[in-house]
Scaffold this motif. Sequence first.
Motif, PDB file in Angstrom:
ATOM      1  N   PRO A   1       1.368 -17.514  -4.701  1.00 54.20           N
ATOM      2  CA  PRO A   1       2.275 -16.668  -5.482  1.00 54.20           C
ATOM      3  C   PRO A   1       2.409 -15.287  -4.882  1.00 54.20           C
ATOM      4  N   ASP A   2       3.599 -14.725  -5.022  1.00 53.40           N
ATOM      5  CA  ASP A   2       3.860 -13.353  -4.601  1.00 53.40           C
ATOM      6  C   ASP A   2       4.193 -12.535  -5.841  1.00 53.40           C
ATOM      7  N   THR A   3       3.425 -11.476  -6.055  1.00 57.78           N
ATOM      8  CA  THR A   3       3.694 -10.609  -7.198  1.00 57.78           C
ATOM      9  C   THR A   3       4.607  -9.449  -6.834  1.00 57.78           C
ATOM     10  N   ALA A   4       4.652  -9.101  -5.561  1.00 57.00           N
ATOM     11  CA  ALA A   4       5.523  -8.012  -5.116  1.00 57.00           C
ATOM     12  C   ALA A   4       5.711  -8.099  -3.616  1.00 57.00           C
ATOM     13  N   MET A   5       6.849  -7.621  -3.150  1.00 55.61           N
ATOM     14  CA  MET A   5       7.125  -7.485  -1.722  1.00 55.61           C
ATOM     15  C   MET A   5       7.802  -6.137  -1.504  1.00 55.61           C
ATOM     16  N   PRO A   6       7.027  -5.040  -1.622  1.00 52.18           N
ATOM     17  CA  PRO A   6       7.621  -3.704  -1.546  1.00 52.18           C
ATOM     18  C   PRO A   6       8.068  -3.357  -0.136  1.00 52.18           C
ATOM     19  N   ASP A   7       8.688  -2.178  -0.025  1.00 54.91           N
ATOM     20  CA  ASP A   7       9.087  -1.729   1.288  1.00 54.91           C
ATOM     21  C   ASP A   7       7.857  -1.305   2.092  1.00 54.91           C
ATOM     22  N   PHE A   8       8.078  -1.060   3.369  1.00 51.24           N
ATOM     23  CA  PHE A   8       6.980  -0.790   4.287  1.00 51.24           C
ATOM     24  C   PHE A   8       6.112   0.375   3.825  1.00 51.24           C
ATOM     25  N   LYS A   9       6.732   1.427   3.316  1.00 52.24           N
ATOM     26  CA  LYS A   9       6.011   2.641   2.958  1.00 52.24           C
ATOM     27  C   LYS A   9       4.993   2.410   1.860  1.00 52.24           C
ATOM     28  N   HIS A  10       5.266   1.480   0.942  1.00 48.89           N
ATOM     29  CA  HIS A  10       4.421   1.288  -0.235  1.00 48.89           C
ATOM     30  C   HIS A  10       3.694  -0.059  -0.238  1.00 48.89           C
ATOM     31  N   ALA A  11       3.699  -0.769   0.859  1.00 45.23           N
ATOM     32  CA  ALA A  11       3.311  -2.178   0.813  1.00 45.23           C
ATOM     33  C   ALA A  11       1.877  -2.483   1.198  1.00 45.23           C
ATOM     34  N   TYR A  12       1.059  -1.486   1.529  1.00 47.43           N
ATOM     35  CA  TYR A  12      -0.271  -1.766   2.074  1.00 47.43           C
ATOM     36  C   TYR A  12      -1.074  -2.704   1.181  1.00 47.43           C
TER      37      TYR A  12
ATOM     38  N   ILE B   1       5.024 -12.589 -11.479  1.00 54.49           N
ATOM     39  CA  ILE B   1       5.137 -13.377 -10.253  1.00 54.49           C
ATOM     40  C   ILE B   1       6.622 -13.539  -9.945  1.00 54.49           C
ATOM     41  N   MET B   2       6.999 -13.245  -8.691  1.00 56.63           N
ATOM     42  CA  MET B   2       8.407 -13.384  -8.328  1.00 56.63           C
ATOM     43  C   MET B   2       8.698 -14.722  -7.647  1.00 56.63           C
ATOM     44  N   GLY B   3       7.659 -15.474  -7.312  1.00 55.69           N
ATOM     45  CA  GLY B   3       7.875 -16.786  -6.731  1.00 55.69           C
ATOM     46  C   GLY B   3       6.703 -17.215  -5.881  1.00 55.69           C
ATOM     47  N   PHE B   4       6.871 -18.364  -5.230  1.00 51.21           N
ATOM     48  CA  PHE B   4       5.822 -18.949  -4.402  1.00 51.21           C
ATOM     49  C   PHE B   4       6.360 -19.129  -2.986  1.00 51.21           C
ATOM     50  N   SER B   5       5.772 -18.421  -2.034  1.00 46.42           N
ATOM     51  CA  SER B   5       6.212 -18.554  -0.644  1.00 46.42           C
ATOM     52  C   SER B   5       5.150 -19.279   0.171  1.00 46.42           C
ATOM     53  N   HIS B   6       5.509 -19.695   1.385  1.00 48.61           N
ATOM     54  CA  HIS B   6       4.734 -20.702   2.110  1.00 48.61           C
ATOM     55  C   HIS B   6       3.910 -20.178   3.274  1.00 48.61           C
ATOM     56  N   THR B   7       4.010 -18.874   3.585  1.00 45.82           N
ATOM     57  CA  THR B   7       3.245 -18.328   4.704  1.00 45.82           C
ATOM     58  C   THR B   7       2.642 -16.991   4.302  1.00 45.82           C
ATOM     59  N   HIS B   8       1.352 -16.817   4.577  1.00 39.74           N
ATOM     60  CA  HIS B   8       0.645 -15.584   4.250  1.00 39.74           C
ATOM     61  C   HIS B   8      -0.480 -15.350   5.246  1.00 39.74           C
ATOM     62  N   PHE B   9      -0.791 -14.077   5.494  1.00 38.07           N
ATOM     63  CA  PHE B   9      -2.016 -13.709   6.194  1.00 38.07           C
ATOM     64  C   PHE B   9      -3.130 -13.553   5.167  1.00 38.07           C
ATOM     65  N   SER B  10      -4.358 -13.827   5.585  1.00 38.16           N
ATOM     66  CA  SER B  10      -5.505 -13.634   4.710  1.00 38.16           C
ATOM     67  C   SER B  10      -6.261 -12.382   5.127  1.00 38.16           C
ATOM     68  N   GLY B  11      -6.138 -11.330   4.315  1.00 39.59           N
ATOM     69  CA  GLY B  11      -6.936 -10.138   4.538  1.00 39.59           C
ATOM     70  C   GLY B  11      -6.464  -9.232   5.647  1.00 39.59           C
ATOM     71  N   SER B  12      -5.206  -9.299   6.031  1.00 39.60           N
ATOM     72  CA  SER B  12      -4.737  -8.447   7.125  1.00 39.60           C
ATOM     73  C   SER B  12      -4.528  -7.018   6.628  1.00 39.60           C
ATOM     74  N   GLY B  13      -4.566  -6.071   7.568  1.00 36.47           N
ATOM     75  CA  GLY B  13      -4.285  -4.685   7.233  1.00 36.47           C
ATOM     76  C   GLY B  13      -2.809  -4.355   7.343  1.00 36.47           C
ATOM     77  N   HIS B  14      -2.055  -5.267   7.886  1.00 33.97           N
ATOM     78  CA  HIS B  14      -0.607  -5.150   7.998  1.00 33.97           C
ATOM     79  C   HIS B  14      -0.087  -6.551   7.682  1.00 33.97           C
ATOM     80  N   SER B  15       1.193  -6.719   7.540  1.00 31.38           N
ATOM     81  CA  SER B  15       1.637  -8.062   7.202  1.00 31.38           C
ATOM     82  C   SER B  15       3.083  -8.310   7.562  1.00 31.38           C
ATOM     83  N   ASP B  16       3.463  -9.524   7.272  1.00 30.21           N
ATOM     84  CA  ASP B  16       4.813 -10.038   7.435  1.00 30.21           C
ATOM     85  C   ASP B  16       4.815 -11.331   6.625  1.00 30.21           C
ATOM     86  N   LEU B  17       5.550 -12.325   7.070  1.00 28.81           N
ATOM     87  CA  LEU B  17       5.542 -13.656   6.449  1.00 28.81           C
ATOM     88  C   LEU B  17       6.126 -13.625   5.041  1.00 28.81           C
TER      89      LEU B  17
END
Length: 768
Positions: free
Chosen positions: A48-59, A72-88
């Motif tokens: 589940p994804d609860t938020a996908m903010p812009d870069f400035k606020h997304a840490y 919850i805004m939905g369920f997406s299929h790719t995630h990093f586990s514990g990264s300090g930066h992200s995408d996906l």
Amino acid sequence: MAGPVIPAHAESTPVGHAADVDPRIGTGGDGHTYPGATVPFGMIQLSPDTAMPDFKHAYKWAAGYQYNDPTIMGFSHTHFSGSGHSDLGDVLVMPIAGDVRLEPGDATKPGSGYRSRFSHDTEVEQAGYYAVTLADYGVRAELTAGQRIGWHRYTFPEGKPAHVLLDLRPSIYDYAGKVLWAHLRVQPDGAVTGCRTTRGWAPGRELCFAMRFSQPMTSRELYNRETDNVYKGFAGPGNQPQDKDAQNGRALVASFDFGQLKQPLEVKVAISTVSEVNAVANLGQDGAGWDFDARRAAATAAWNKALAVIDVEGSKAATTSFYTALYHAMLAPTLSTDVNGEFRGPDHAVHRAHDANGDFNFYSTWSMWDVYRAEEPLMVLLRPDLSTLFIRSLIAAREASPFGILPVWAYQGLETWCMTGYHALPIIADAYIKGVRGFDAEAAMRAMVASATYAPYGDLGDYMKLGYVPIDKEVEGASKTQEYAYDDWSLAQMAKAMGKTDIAATFEQRAGNWRHVWDPKTSFMRARLSNGQFREPFDPNFAGYGSDYTEANAWQYSWYVPQDVAGLIGAFGGDAKFTAKLDQVFDAKVDPAQFKDVEDITGLIGWYAHGNEPSHHIAYLYDYAGAPWKTQQRLKQIMDSQYASRPDGLTGNDDLGQMSAWYIFTALGFYPVTPGSVEYAIGRPFVAHASIHLSNGHTFSVSADPLDDAHPYVGAVTLNGKPLDRVYLHHAEILAGGELHFSMQAEPSKTWGTGIAARPSATSRYGH
């Protein structure tokens, strides 16, 4: 609102070690883990994804989910586990009962979009399974995963029309502006396929998908929200769509309608970094039939098999912490090969995973700066078969690289150039020195040398010329010099073991370059200018971009000489001065606001920052200076304050398993301070009994008695019943099987393991 009918089996509890995993740990605070469904090292991370903010606020949303969020805004299929930066955050799916809204809406304004409120009371988080009730719709959503497929089961309330929304716009970090182009199509047989290209962390990344439903849709609407075009399709005779079946653009959303359902709707989604055709093939080969419960059982079985490599005895809290850490250490790198053996390389071209040893699965998602320290050494110990595949993948990535070097921070085959060093070298060297084979060692050596001599990267040109990275040419010059020197040392060890004496001599000499950034006047590592002078002014407390160090200050990076701790002790002026300075690190009174502009520096004990990797070996350095009781003392401080069995139980990013691997090693009583050597520094255990079931059929056990807060120090150690008077283990001693037993006591022993011969010394003993 009528609630869903929840199948009786939906809340069943798994058995085996999978039952000890709590995926909630790390989903709060700055742990950046996700609670959703995946299998060990799998391509799919359905969460589940609860938020996908812009870069400035997304840490804090690097994994898409924050435990304290209300929707919850939905369920997406790719995630990093514990990264300090992200995408996906690819291929976002949301089940909807009733009216369909096409925008996520505002989390503070219920009903303003398709996101839904939820309660943690309705969540079930298990290894390989996640479930939640979407309160605004009364939909029970269940997720599980296979290697390449995400499986959904949605139970809709009676009397409400059922819809599934597919949104191809969201992406973790700045979701609205990252999509360069996308397309989707409803195929004649009802499958939905598509691709999108994003300009995120790895620019030009392409991700394709294929989706099927267990029941036929009654209608569909495909939207391009950028142009407000909408194509509507209705099922005609034979369920064949009668008009438009595709959309193209940068803002694609689709609603698939199923009427009022009498039974749960199942959805399966496969992905591919190569093509829609490959996504369809992945879906077909790995996902025949419809049996969500069987898929869930298979995911649980996969986790039980993976976690069975270690048996630990202890309280429920202790086993939960241990097996959740082991679970987190087995999430990355991730499978990045399609069923036909194709993968996307760092040159953005399509390649086949094949080498002199045959076909293999290609893995990516490499946070090298983090995972070389403990996560990959843990895999060498527990899963050398996977280490072989990982190294074959690294070599394949290098051979597909337009720059001809090994990955630095790569995912889905693409390079981001994030962080510093060329830490694929110690990952490969550590495995080779410890006996891992099955990969082309000659190709690996060529790749390692190429990576260590690629002059444009990180000012390696000046490093090779001057012996250090000048701060007026490159930021973080001190820490980069230290990291390069260690990586060079690891290359030298493998070259030496392969009989390549010329290469070994060259890089053994470069391994001493750390001395060029050592300042004896201040007893800190410092950056030099091109003219050889140290940069002024100097503040050892300062951390921030443009400083001498990567995500750290002088107090944290001045200990980073894992290849020559004895030399570092000598530079400090001997054991007493070395341990006194270490004590200053841990005992300092530090205001956390000191690092308010460096969000990765967390988990402070004095200047020690357990939430960031440069500190991870520091507590073990007392072993090297004849004060192992202080290592034991500091480890207890860290374990007591930095880990807990709750959502905010990780004080820093798990960083693709590194924080968790540190926990596993430390709980077992030993740690790989110097990957690329065969030694482990001994600390103290935090489990009463553990059995490591090795791939060679042997079992190595660790036991401690009494193990409680009243007895925090090691009094004596035996290996296979014989006294062990040194504070290091050899890898071969573990592989031979047997038992390492710790006799614990209330007061520190200032005699055990204190002699010169008792200390770890990776440089002199690497080839034992």
